[in-house]
Scaffold this active site. Sequence first.
Site, PDB file in Angstrom:
ATOM      1  CG  LEU A   1       6.706   1.100   1.465  1.00  0.00           C
ATOM      2  CD1 LEU A   1       6.248   1.409  -0.164  1.00  0.00           C
ATOM      3  CD2 LEU A   1       7.888   0.129   1.297  1.00  0.00           C
TER       4      LEU A   1
ATOM      5  CG  HIS B   1      -0.894   1.341   7.181  1.00  0.00           C
ATOM      6  ND1 HIS B   1       0.039   0.855   8.080  1.00  0.00           N
ATOM      7  CD2 HIS B   1      -0.347   2.160   6.372  1.00  0.00           C
ATOM      8  CE1 HIS B   1       1.344   1.512   7.989  1.00  0.00           C
ATOM      9  NE2 HIS B   1       1.145   2.197   6.776  1.00  0.00           N
ATOM     10  CD  GLU B   2      -1.172   2.506   2.638  1.00  0.00           C
ATOM     11  OE1 GLU B   2      -0.671   3.790   2.566  1.00  0.00           O
ATOM     12  OE2 GLU B   2      -0.334   1.454   2.998  1.00  0.00           O
TER      13      GLU B   2
ATOM     14  CG  HIS C   1       0.026   6.859   5.274  1.00  0.00           C
ATOM     15  ND1 HIS C   1       1.087   7.447   5.901  1.00  0.00           N
ATOM     16  CD2 HIS C   1       0.375   5.704   5.195  1.00  0.00           C
ATOM     17  CE1 HIS C   1       1.836   6.441   6.237  1.00  0.00           C
ATOM     18  NE2 HIS C   1       1.408   5.234   5.822  1.00  0.00           N
TER      19      HIS C   1
ATOM     20  CD  GLN D   1       3.383   5.719   2.567  1.00  0.00           C
ATOM     21  OE1 GLN D   1       2.710   5.135   2.153  1.00  0.00           O
ATOM     22  NE2 GLN D   1       4.323   5.270   3.291  1.00  0.00           N
TER      23      GLN D   1
ATOM     24  N   GLY E   1       0.861  -1.265   0.025  1.00  0.00           N
ATOM     25  CA  GLY E   1       0.107   0.015   0.029  1.00  0.00           C
ATOM     26  C   GLY E   1       0.761   1.396  -0.044  1.00  0.00           C
TER      27      GLY E   1
HETATM   28 NI    NI Z   1       2.433   3.517   5.609  1.00  0.00          NI
END
Ligand code: NI
Length: 178
Positions: free
Chosen positions: A98, A139-140, A143, A51, A46
């Site tokens: 990441l 999780h994404e 973000h 990011q 993901g």
């Molecule tokens: Ni992440």
Amino acid sequence: MSVLKLYEYPSPILREKCQKVSVFDDKLRILLDNMLETMYVDKGCGLAAPQVGIAKRIIVVDPNPSDDDLSARQPMHLINPEIIWHSEETVLFKEGCLSLPEQRADVERYERVRVHYIDYDGNEQEILADDILAIILQHEIDHLDGILYIDHLSQLKRSRLLKKLEKYYNEEKHKKVE
Ligand code: NI
């Protein structure tokens, strides 16, 4: 397609509240393609736009980002994703990110979520996700509100993880100098 620069902790972009996408054009689709490419190259399942330095509500995910069998891949592009329902049950899952390379920790997430989003072609979609996909989506989407998985840990676990991350950064820097 091109691989985009990844922003790592503690980059301030990772803490921004991202803006909704309102323009659906080729530029957006190029960004979606590049984000997916970047995710596969960096072996993630993901990736969220902040990011790669863009504070917009866009994520790409693939619960099966296999390199060996490209036909098994299940890429998804989600624009303006929103969790509209979640199960009461939660699960623990060892997550990584990441933007916090080489680190992992158990995070508690809802077992199932229903997510509303706009797809690659600009169509409204809804998905009921369970298993690993449900975890990746939570999780994404976190973000996009500047939330990292470490924010879900106890203060002690978080500071331990961040110490290990700092050590990792120092070793990497050292390697580059040599
Ligand atoms: Ni992440």
